[in-house]
Design a protein around this motif. Structure first.
Motif, PDB file in Angstrom:
ATOM      1  N   GLY A 113       0.991  -1.113   0.036  1.00 18.18           N
ATOM      2  CA  GLY A 113       0.141   0.014   0.037  1.00 18.18           C
ATOM      3  C   GLY A 113       0.609   1.325   0.170  1.00 18.18           C
ATOM      4  N   HIS A 114       0.278   2.336   0.147  1.00 21.72           N
ATOM      5  CA  HIS A 114       0.817   3.719  -0.029  1.00 21.72           C
ATOM      6  C   HIS A 114      -0.201   4.542   1.459  1.00 21.72           C
ATOM      7  N   LEU A 115       1.405   5.177   1.943  1.00 20.67           N
ATOM      8  CA  LEU A 115       1.553   5.807   2.948  1.00 20.67           C
ATOM      9  C   LEU A 115       1.391   7.449   2.369  1.00 20.67           C
ATOM     10  N   ARG A 116       0.771   8.277   2.825  1.00 19.58           N
ATOM     11  CA  ARG A 116       0.470   9.239   3.092  1.00 19.58           C
ATOM     12  C   ARG A 116       0.317  10.684   3.996  1.00 19.58           C
ATOM     13  N   GLY A 117       1.475  11.638   4.131  1.00 15.98           N
ATOM     14  CA  GLY A 117       1.169  12.164   5.406  1.00 15.98           C
ATOM     15  C   GLY A 117       1.808  13.486   5.139  1.00 15.98           C
ATOM     16  N   ASP A 118       1.422  14.120   5.639  1.00 11.70           N
ATOM     17  CA  ASP A 118       1.453  15.774   5.935  1.00 11.70           C
ATOM     18  C   ASP A 118       1.061  16.337   7.634  1.00 11.70           C
ATOM     19  N   PHE A 119       2.048  17.372   7.549  1.00 11.86           N
ATOM     20  CA  PHE A 119       1.958  18.021   8.839  1.00 11.86           C
ATOM     21  C   PHE A 119       1.059  19.609   8.509  1.00 11.86           C
ATOM     22  N   ASP A 120       0.472  19.403   9.872  1.00 14.99           N
ATOM     23  CA  ASP A 120      -0.812  20.558   9.436  1.00 14.99           C
ATOM     24  C   ASP A 120       0.062  21.930   9.831  1.00 14.99           C
ATOM     25  N   THR A 121      -0.767  22.638  10.154  1.00 13.25           N
ATOM     26  CA  THR A 121      -0.667  24.089   9.029  1.00 13.25           C
ATOM     27  C   THR A 121       0.526  24.397   9.634  1.00 13.25           C
ATOM     28  N   SER A 122       0.347  24.136  10.883  1.00 14.45           N
ATOM     29  CA  SER A 122       1.970  24.905  12.064  1.00 14.45           C
ATOM     30  C   SER A 122       2.710  24.126  12.029  1.00 14.45           C
ATOM     31  N   GLY A 123       2.857  23.169  11.419  1.00 16.04           N
ATOM     32  CA  GLY A 123       3.932  22.172  11.155  1.00 16.04           C
ATOM     33  C   GLY A 123       4.204  20.764  11.837  1.00 16.04           C
ATOM     34  N   ASP A 124       3.332  21.364  13.226  1.00 17.33           N
ATOM     35  CA  ASP A 124       3.705  20.161  14.157  1.00 17.33           C
ATOM     36  C   ASP A 124       3.575  19.236  14.677  1.00 17.33           C
ATOM     37  N   SER A 125       1.632  19.651  13.935  1.00 14.84           N
ATOM     38  CA  SER A 125       1.398  17.615  13.404  1.00 14.84           C
ATOM     39  C   SER A 125       1.555  16.743  12.561  1.00 14.84           C
ATOM     40  N   PHE A 126       1.648  15.577  13.126  1.00  8.42           N
ATOM     41  CA  PHE A 126       1.918  15.108  11.635  1.00  8.42           C
ATOM     42  C   PHE A 126       0.858  13.787  11.394  1.00  8.42           C
ATOM     43  N   HIS A 127      -0.075  13.636  10.394  1.00 13.33           N
ATOM     44  CA  HIS A 127      -1.119  13.035  10.097  1.00 13.33           C
ATOM     45  C   HIS A 127      -0.297  12.521   8.737  1.00 13.33           C
ATOM     46  N   THR A 128      -1.310  11.089   8.560  1.00  9.00           N
ATOM     47  CA  THR A 128      -0.854   9.628   7.680  1.00  9.00           C
ATOM     48  C   THR A 128      -2.233   9.193   6.926  1.00  9.00           C
ATOM     49  N   THR A 129      -2.380   8.812   6.136  1.00  8.47           N
ATOM     50  CA  THR A 129      -3.507   7.970   6.123  1.00  8.47           C
ATOM     51  C   THR A 129      -2.711   6.882   5.110  1.00  8.47           C
ATOM     52  N   TRP A 130      -3.200   5.712   4.914  1.00  9.81           N
ATOM     53  CA  TRP A 130      -2.972   4.084   4.365  1.00  9.81           C
ATOM     54  C   TRP A 130      -3.802   4.656   3.208  1.00  9.81           C
ATOM     55  N   PHE A 131      -3.076   3.916   2.371  1.00  5.94           N
ATOM     56  CA  PHE A 131      -4.143   3.483   0.840  1.00  5.94           C
ATOM     57  C   PHE A 131      -3.394   2.166   0.907  1.00  5.94           C
ATOM     58  N   ASP A 132      -4.585   1.328   0.835  1.00  6.06           N
ATOM     59  CA  ASP A 132      -4.589  -0.530   0.533  1.00  6.06           C
ATOM     60  C   ASP A 132      -3.456  -0.624  -0.840  1.00  6.06           C
ATOM     61  N   THR A 133      -3.148  -1.576  -1.072  1.00  9.11           N
ATOM     62  CA  THR A 133      -3.107  -2.215  -2.556  1.00  9.11           C
ATOM     63  C   THR A 133      -3.455  -3.473  -2.165  1.00  9.11           C
ATOM     64  N   ARG A 134      -2.283  -3.958  -1.835  1.00 10.41           N
ATOM     65  CA  ARG A 134      -3.094  -5.426  -1.567  1.00 10.41           C
ATOM     66  C   ARG A 134      -3.525  -6.113   0.167  1.00 10.41           C
ATOM     67  N   GLU A 135      -4.623  -5.508   0.098  1.00  9.92           N
ATOM     68  CA  GLU A 135      -5.062  -6.021   1.400  1.00  9.92           C
ATOM     69  C   GLU A 135      -4.739  -7.580   2.204  1.00  9.92           C
ATOM     70  N   GLN A 136      -4.871  -8.458   1.311  1.00  8.09           N
ATOM     71  CA  GLN A 136      -4.268  -9.743   2.005  1.00  8.09           C
ATOM     72  C   GLN A 136      -3.029  -9.623   2.069  1.00  8.09           C
ATOM     73  N   TRP A 137      -2.204  -9.244   1.854  1.00 10.59           N
ATOM     74  CA  TRP A 137      -0.107  -9.197   2.527  1.00 10.59           C
ATOM     75  C   TRP A 137      -0.551  -7.798   4.188  1.00 10.59           C
ATOM     76  N   LYS A 138      -1.496  -7.390   4.494  1.00 10.65           N
ATOM     77  CA  LYS A 138      -1.286  -6.260   4.852  1.00 10.65           C
ATOM     78  C   LYS A 138      -1.979  -7.309   6.568  1.00 10.65           C
ATOM     79  N   THR A 139      -1.127  -7.785   6.988  1.00 15.16           N
ATOM     80  CA  THR A 139      -0.821  -8.331   7.966  1.00 15.16           C
ATOM     81  C   THR A 139      -1.460  -7.786   9.257  1.00 15.16           C
TER      82      THR A 139
END
Length: 106
Positions: free
Chosen positions: A29-55
């Motif tokens: 899959g793909h992990l997308r990350g970004d900081f908030d507008t202050s630059g202090d908080s980091f947020h991630t979003t995960w996108f599956d490509t092969r869910e069966q392998w995400k153990t």
């Protein structure tokens, strides 16, 4: 944890590839990350490509890596520390689609 600049051949994996190539290379899959507008908080979003392998083991390992990178002065601690890390590793720079990008492998 060892962190190094991406090699030129690894740089293409900073963006999604064809389903065939992702399957051949074991992309889970793909992990997308970004900081908030202050630059202090980091947020991630995960996108599956092969869910069966995400153990559960993979999910735990990924969480451990992200949390380690978010520790004080870590690469993902805040935008300032990330920029300082990139400046300290100029060999990680490469030309992206719109700007200079920096790529690392942990």
């Amino acid at each position: 944890m060892e962190i190094r600049a991406l090699t030129q051949s690894e740089q293409k994996y900073t963006y999604a590839q064809s389903m065939q190539l992702e399957g051949q290379t074991g992309c889970i899959g793909h992990l997308r990350g970004d900081f908030d507008t202050s630059g202090d908080s980091f947020h991630t979003t995960w996108f599956d490509t092969r869910e069966q392998w995400k153990t559960d083991e993979f999910k735990t390992g990924l969480d451990d890596v992200i949390n380690a990178l978010r520790e004080d002065t870590g690469l993902l601690h805040n935008r300032y520390d990330m920029a300082a890390f990139a400046r300290g590793n100029p060999e990680s720079a490469f030309q992206g689609s719109y700007c200079t990008e920096y790529g690392f492998r942990a």
